[in-house]
Design an enzyme around this catalytic site. Structure first.
Site, PDB file in Angstrom:
ATOM      1  N   GLY A 243       0.838  -1.202   0.000  1.00  0.00           N
ATOM      2  CA  GLY A 243       0.000   0.000   0.000  1.00  0.00           C
ATOM      3  C   GLY A 243       0.869   1.246   0.000  1.00  0.00           C
ATOM      4  O   GLY A 243       0.764   2.089  -0.872  1.00  0.00           O
ATOM      5  N   GLY A 707       6.548   3.030  15.862  1.00  0.00           N
ATOM      6  CA  GLY A 707       6.381   2.413  14.553  1.00  0.00           C
ATOM      7  C   GLY A 707       7.698   2.128  13.870  1.00  0.00           C
ATOM      8  O   GLY A 707       8.714   2.756  14.154  1.00  0.00           O
ATOM      9  N   GLU A 710       8.137   3.165   8.414  1.00  0.00           N
ATOM     10  CA  GLU A 710       8.586   4.247   7.540  1.00  0.00           C
ATOM     11  C   GLU A 710       9.971   4.771   7.882  1.00  0.00           C
ATOM     12  O   GLU A 710      10.629   5.395   7.045  1.00  0.00           O
ATOM     13  CB  GLU A 710       7.564   5.390   7.569  1.00  0.00           C
ATOM     14  CG  GLU A 710       6.252   4.971   6.936  1.00  0.00           C
ATOM     15  CD  GLU A 710       5.088   5.892   7.282  1.00  0.00           C
ATOM     16  OE1 GLU A 710       4.790   6.775   6.470  1.00  0.00           O
ATOM     17  OE2 GLU A 710       4.472   5.713   8.346  1.00  0.00           O
TER      18      GLU A 710
END
Lengths: 745, 356, 165
Positions: A243, A707, A710
């Site tokens: 995605g 996270g 990225e």
């Protein structure tokens, strides 16, 4: 006691469990959206505009309809009505869409008709036979377009201008100053799986197979478009074939839903690869001007980071590249500003590391240039400017193990002994060798998510959340969290996700999915255990009777006393005695405003790159990449490493390979394919290494997770650019680095 | 893709007869033709399938030592034929530096000669292109045309021929065997592809309906086997077309070049044989000066067709590279990365996996 | 115009009536035989997601007309695991986390099997990387892919030796 310490014995959290969807993916059994084929299904193919601005003057609908197998041609005139205009943005996170509302063309690649046929071959040819004629208007597609404006916000509501201290004074008093401009190109996500949908109506109910990083957001927008209830829309998205931000929101697949409505049969619509360069968002080009000042000892005195970017003529998304300069390097004065132009392109959007990726390559290049100007090793230079608190706000970091990242990365890479001057190293074949460094940083974001957990009388668990697996390992990591939260072995827990009829697990975006949905799952499991505990401690027949004040822990399908693990009983026994089939817990997680106000929340890393450059021909190869990252608690190191590798390879691609070449005369992307829009191949990645640096964060969120999706792209792209300079002595400021840069060398 | 009539001839004669009808196209592997049909550049009314024809898939050594390669021989099959690779190592290296393993398993020798340019404006049916649609103009002129021709182009077309395979072939005096309604004829590969001039739509000397049935390399071509290399500059390590490339073959005796062969790829609408450069090398010592001089001569006529002046210098350098490597001697085994700057295994990093 | 094509797919013969000569092997597998493991990433031979074994050789099924391959033998990702036991390449892909989203994976695995069978790369990582460069992975799982192919090459060679012994 923080939740971080409550991970249970016997839990698989932190273990490198292999992918639970692995078997399906290696056997071809994993059904992606376009693999579905309901009875009676027709094929829809988009016809897209070859001009970037103007009107569609004529479509040869008759020719398309006459083609054997074509059932219907959907154009503005016969497109089923929508309850709201495609430009309506009342649903959160909406962008204006092109759903055949009129004959206007706003960018090349915009949908202008849909051909529906019995076969894919017929629909494809039908779309070609439309042979559109246009009334074309002149286009603007470069950063030099007229009408530059200063926006109020960039990204998602971030102030376009932020200042701390006096930048001009800092520059005036600097012993060393650099003033440089970097250009980054137009980029497209290019997930391997093109956007697709299989849509089937049953009255007012809608059934959809479609990859989405945001089940609920997509469901909400589609409900608004069609004026139906969210619960009447069932979206299945068990596997997302990549995605990277392009599948967050309802895309051109809505046209497939319209086509299904028009013909009254299920329809499959899949974009061609070329159509992935129009309506599915992109990363806009940027031109970033940096001014840095440093004292004689290498302490930064000022960072001024100005970003020129672009959005579409009709909507707003501005790549927030300056944000990286707020949080990374200590400086008494920081200013970030932005301006933008409006172009005849599709609207940009969220592409892996939106702002961070493009900003990082500029800032890391500039830092390298300043280190060289100061005559200081690039790692030492970064350590001298290490931010103990977030520079622009003065807030402490909730945790920051960046020093460990630098140290471990440098050791593994073998950074010591790197010559300061460029063009000093060659390999046995005479290739130029260079080493470069970049710092990685990414904010630890939280969105909103809900989950449901059930303990069953047979001793098994069920956990449900509408989570999204786009390859980051959601099926595995969430099952690990779910099992941990219920004190069960992972094989004892049925985990359901990837569907819209489950609790809303938010979005897979902003590298925040594991923290957010994981937090909700953790809370749901915790509540189920708490309810079970209430049953046990209140029951005189239970060995846990009265243990409420001592504490009870869940472990291996049993509740046991905290102070005496021999005293306990199985979940099944507790439920059986209570006459219950199950006990249920609900959980949710969201960003905590108080935490965000008190702390700067970021993951960090250090990336070291070695490149080899052909001294005559200029071809570059990244022969080693070592990244060391600290991102709080690691749920599954196997999957986290893969995320880092992937991010670092995106960084490599950013520095050396990918860019969309637009014909500025027409606004068409001239390399809208995978041969000339070059993403790295296997041979481009001889060696990539990721070090998981330990970091415990008691503040960031319940699970202590930051996270990892990225951050790998940041730092890496700059490290490679810096290594290219170190190898060649040529400082390239336009990305991707092209052969031309060296042909005069 | 348009609907077409599918014809499966049983012999070359049947195929050639079938192709006499206008609108026909031969289908070999289809790796280029089907792609062009999908993007609307080619819209043949009839496809004549060569895949079931007997007699086109052999690699034969002819009496006297020439080799004859059937047009339907697959690229990978030829490159991995041990005898062929031993005698014509630069051809094998060029083949293995092209496309991907999957494409090389499918793509044929004949198809490689017939492949169309990768010019983006040629591939974009909304753009003007004299090659695709005579008389419409050339939108590549004035576009971002850094990859376009620097030799032999005209204002009507600045496209390049994308083949790697053809570059050593043309250097080695390959001959193309052609079958047509009028019978069989041979034509040197050097004369097979046409420069654009005022008729860029004419890409080769093939008359309508003519079919390439084989490519021959003369016995003398094997005389370069000890000093033959292909060098290719590309913008990723593999699976990319050449920015520029060069094939070089040398015959060296007593420290002198007896005979040299040099051809360039990625610079013109045809594989570019550099005969004057070859002549300059005859009798010279195989050293840097001679190679630099040869490269200058090879590119003497070059001129940029747009943003691609850098390619002229890179073409010189790739010619020097190929000559230098050829002089050093053909390696016993092709490098892991054929024709690449990074071909050597010396100092190659260990795979990361060893650290886990 | 209807034409009949006979193909052996994963050892099972199929006779397909083709009403349209334009059907590629990829679209035949996916849309007419419900063998959707083989993926379409670009439809132009530029990504490798559609890789199958055609008469034993790895090819891009998107650039092959079904009608032209009458009589061919095809192997796809669905035909690898025999009796539920994973093929060594499949098992190695899981063990080395050689994929993320999984979309390119069937093509990677079929390509790896073709590569191993070609016998040109052996356990040389650089030759494996070059030999696998016709299969793009946008998630960037290349390291795991290379490791998995090398491990499978080794284990398949050992198995073959054991069988021979």
């Amino acid at each position: 006691m923080s939740d971080v310490q409550r991970m249970r014995h016997g839990s698989s959290i932190g273990l490198p469990v292999t992918r639970r969807d692995g078997h399906d993916k290696v056997t071809g059994q994993a059904r992606f959206a376009a693999d579905n084929h309901p009875t009676g299904m027709l094929y829809a193919v988009l016809a897209t505009s070859r001009i970037a601005r103007g009107r569609v003057a004529f479509l040869d609908v008759a020719a398309a309809r006459a083609h054997v197998g074509v059932v219907e041609v959907m154009v503005p005139g016969n497109r089923p009505a929508l309850a709201i205009h495609p430009d309506d943005k009342s649903v959160p996170f909406s962008f204006k869409m092109d759903l055949l509302q009129d004959d206007r063309v706003r960018y090349a690649g915009q949908s202008i008709a849909v051909v529906i046929a019995e076969t894919l071959e017929a629909a494809t040819e039908g779309a070609a036979l439309l042979a559109p004629r246009y009334a074309a208007e002149a286009v603007e597609v470069t950063l030099d377009a007229p009408g530059a404006f200063v926006p109020e916000t960039v990204g998602v509501g971030a102030p376009a201008e932020q200042r701390h201290g006096d930048v001009e004074a800092g520059l005036d008093h600097a012993a060393h100053r650099i003033e440089t401009t970097y250009e980054t190109p137009l980029q497209f996500h290019n997930a391997m799986e093109p956007h697709g949908i299989v849509a089937a109506w049953d009255g007012d109910a809608l059934s959809i197979d479609m990859p989405t990083q945001g089940l609920a957001l997509t469901q909400m927008r589609i409900a608004a478009f069609f004026g139906i209830r969210m619960e009447d829309i069932h979206i299945r998205s068990p596997f997302i074939g990549g995605g990277f931000g392009s599948k967050l929101l309802a895309g051109p697949q809505v046209l497939g839903i319209l086509a299904a409505k028009l013909v009254g049969r299920p329809v499959k619509l899949v974009l061609t690869r070329a159509q992935m360069y129009g309506p599915v968002t992109h990363r806009s080009a940027t031109r970033q001007s940096l001014r840095l000042g440093a004292a004689a000892d290498g302490q930064l005195t000022a960072i001024d980071h100005h970003v020129r970017t672009a959005t579409s003529r009709h909507d707003d998304f501005l790549e927030p590249s300056g944000g990286i300069s707020h949080s990374l390097y200590a400086s008494p004065a920081i200013a970030t500003t932005a301006d933008a132009v409006r172009l005849d392109t599709g609207t940009p959007g969220f592409m892996r590391g939106p702002g961070e990726a493009s900003g990082s390559i500029a800032l890391e290049s500039a830092m390298d240039e300043m280190a060289a100007a100061c005559g200081i090793d690039p790692l030492e230079f970064r350590l001298r400017n290490y931010a103990e608190v977030e520079p622009i706000t003065g807030k402490p970091f909730s945790s920051k193990a960046l020093r460990d990242c630098y140290a471990q990365g440098a050791t593994t890479f073998g950074w010591a002994g790197r010559p300061l001057a460029p063009r000093q190293m060659r390999d046995a074949d005479g290739l130029l060798v260079g080493w470069g460094l970049g710092t990685a940083i990414f904010p630890a974001m939280m969105f909103q998510a809900e989950a449901r957990a059930v303990l069953r009388r047979d001793g098994t668990g069920l956990v449900e959340a509408g989570i999204h697996d786009m390859g980051q390992g959601a099926w595995t990591a969430f099952a690990q969290i779910a099992a941990d939260s219920l004190g069960l072995d992972i094989d004892q827990v049925e985990f359901r996700g990837g569907r819209s009829d489950l609790p809303n697990a938010g979005i897979a975006g902003g590298s925040g999915h594991t923290a957010t949905a994981g937090g909700a799952i953790h809370a749901a499991g915790g509540q189920a255990i708490a309810r079970l505990t209430e049953l046990a401690v209140a029951d005189p027949r239970s060995p846990l009777f009265g243990a409420g004040n001592v504490g009870v822990v869940a472990r291996d399908g049993r509740l046991v006393r905290w102070d005496d693990e021999s005293r306990g009983e199985t979940y099944g026994d507790i439920l059986a005695r209570a006459g219950l089939d199950m006990v249920e817990g609900q959980g949710s997680a969201a960003a905590d405003q108080a935490t965000a106000e008190q702390y700067s929340l970021h993951a960090h890393g250090a990336v070291f790159a070695e490149v080899k450059v052909d001294p005559e021909l200029g071809q570059v190869r990244v022969t080693r990449l070592v990244g060391a990252f600290a991102a709080g608690r690691i749920i599954n190191p196997r999957m986290v490493r893969s995320q880092y590798y992937g991010g670092m390879i995106w960084g490599l691609s950013f520095a050396l390979h990918e860019h969309a070449a637009m014909d500025v005369r027409t606004g068409r992307v001239m390399n809208a394919d995978l041969a000339e829009y070059r993403v790295p191949v296997n041979a481009d990645v001889p060696s990539v290494e990721a070090i998981l640096v330990e970091e415990e964060d008691p503040h960031v969120n319940a699970l202590g997770i930051k996270g990892v999706g990225e951050i790998g792209i940041t730092g890496t792209a700059g490290a490679i650019a810096n290594a290219v300079w170190h190898a060649t002595g040529v400082r390239v400021r336009k990305f991707p680095i092209a052969l031309e840069a060296f042909s005069g060398a | 893709m348009n609907r077409f009539e599918y014809i499966r001839p049983r012999s070359v004669a049947e195929a050639v007869a079938a192709a006499a009808i206008p609108g026909s196209a031969y289908l070999a592997a289809g790796t280029n033709l089907l792609d062009l049909m999908k993007i609307g550049v080619a819209r043949p009314g009839r496809l004549i399938d060569l895949n079931h024809l007997p007699g086109l898939d052999a690699i034969e050594t002819l009496p006297g030592g020439a080799v004859r390669i059937g047009a339907q021989v697959r690229n990978a099959e030829l490159a991995h034929d041990p005898e062929f690779a031993r005698r014509f190592p630069a051809v094998a290296e060029a083949l293995l530096s092209g496309a991907s393993a999957q494409l090389r398993n499918a793509a044929t020798v004949g198809g490689n000669l017939m492949q169309r340019t990768r010019c983006a404006w040629f591939q974009d049916t909304a753009s003007a292109c004299n090659r695709r649609e005579p008389g419409t103009g050339c939108d590549a002129l004035g576009g971002e045309n850094r990859m376009h021709a620097v030799l032999g182009w005209s204002e009507h077309c600045i496209a390049t021929h994308p083949s790697d395979f053809c570059v050593p072939l043309v250097a080695l005096d390959a001959v193309v065997e052609i079958e047509g309604a009028g019978g069989r004829r041979d034509i040197p590969l050097a004369d097979f592809h046409l420069l654009p001039g005022t008729t860029p739509e004419r890409e080769s000397v093939l008359a309508p309906g003519e079919l390439v049935i084989a490519v021959r390399l003369p016995a003398e071509a094997a005389g370069f086997a000890a000093h033959a290399r292909y060098a290719k500059l590309r913008e990723r390590t593999s699976y990319a077309f050449a920015v520029v490339s060069a094939a070089a073959g040398l015959r060296i005796a007593n420290g002198r070049i007896v005979e040299a062969r040099l051809a360039l790829g990625g610079v013109a609408a045809k594989p570019w044989r550099a005969e004057a450069a070859e002549a300059s090398l005859a009798g010279a010592a195989p050293d840097a000066d001679a190679f630099r001089r040869a490269a200058e001569i090879a590119m003497a006529e070059a001129k940029p067709s747009g943003d691609n002046a850098f390619k002229i210098e890179l073409a010189r350098r790739i010619a020097i590279r190929a000559l230098t490597q050829a002089a050093a001697g053909t390696p016993d085994r092709l490098p892991a990365l054929p024709a690449s700057s990074f071909a050597s295994n010396a100092g190659a990093p260990n795979m990361g996996g060893l650290h886990v | 115009m209807s034409m009949s094509v006979t193909l052996t797919v994963n050892r099972v013969p199929h006779t397909v009536q083709l009403d349209d000569p334009r059907v590629t092997l990829l679209d035949l597998l996916r849309e007419r035989l419900d063998l959707t493991g083989t993926k379409k990433g670009c439809d132009r031979g530029q990504c490798g997601a559609c890789t199958i074994l055609l008469d034993g050789r790895r090819v891009n099924s998107c650039l092959a007309l079904a009608i032209s391959h009458d009589g061919a033998e095809i192997q796809t990702i669905e035909g690898l695991a025999e009796g539920g036991a994973l093929h060594p390449v499949q098992a190695a892909f899981i063990a080395h986390d050689a994929f993320q989203c999984g979309f390119c994976t069937p093509g990677q695995i079929m390509s790896a099997i073709g590569l191993i069978d070609e016998g040109q790369a052996g356990e040389d990582p650089e030759r494996v990387r070059e030999g696998m460069s016709g299969n793009l992975c946008r998630c960037g799982a290349y390291r795991g892919i290379t490791e998995a192919v090398i491990e499978a090459t080794r284990s398949m060679a050992e198995d073959a030796q054991e069988k021979a012994a």
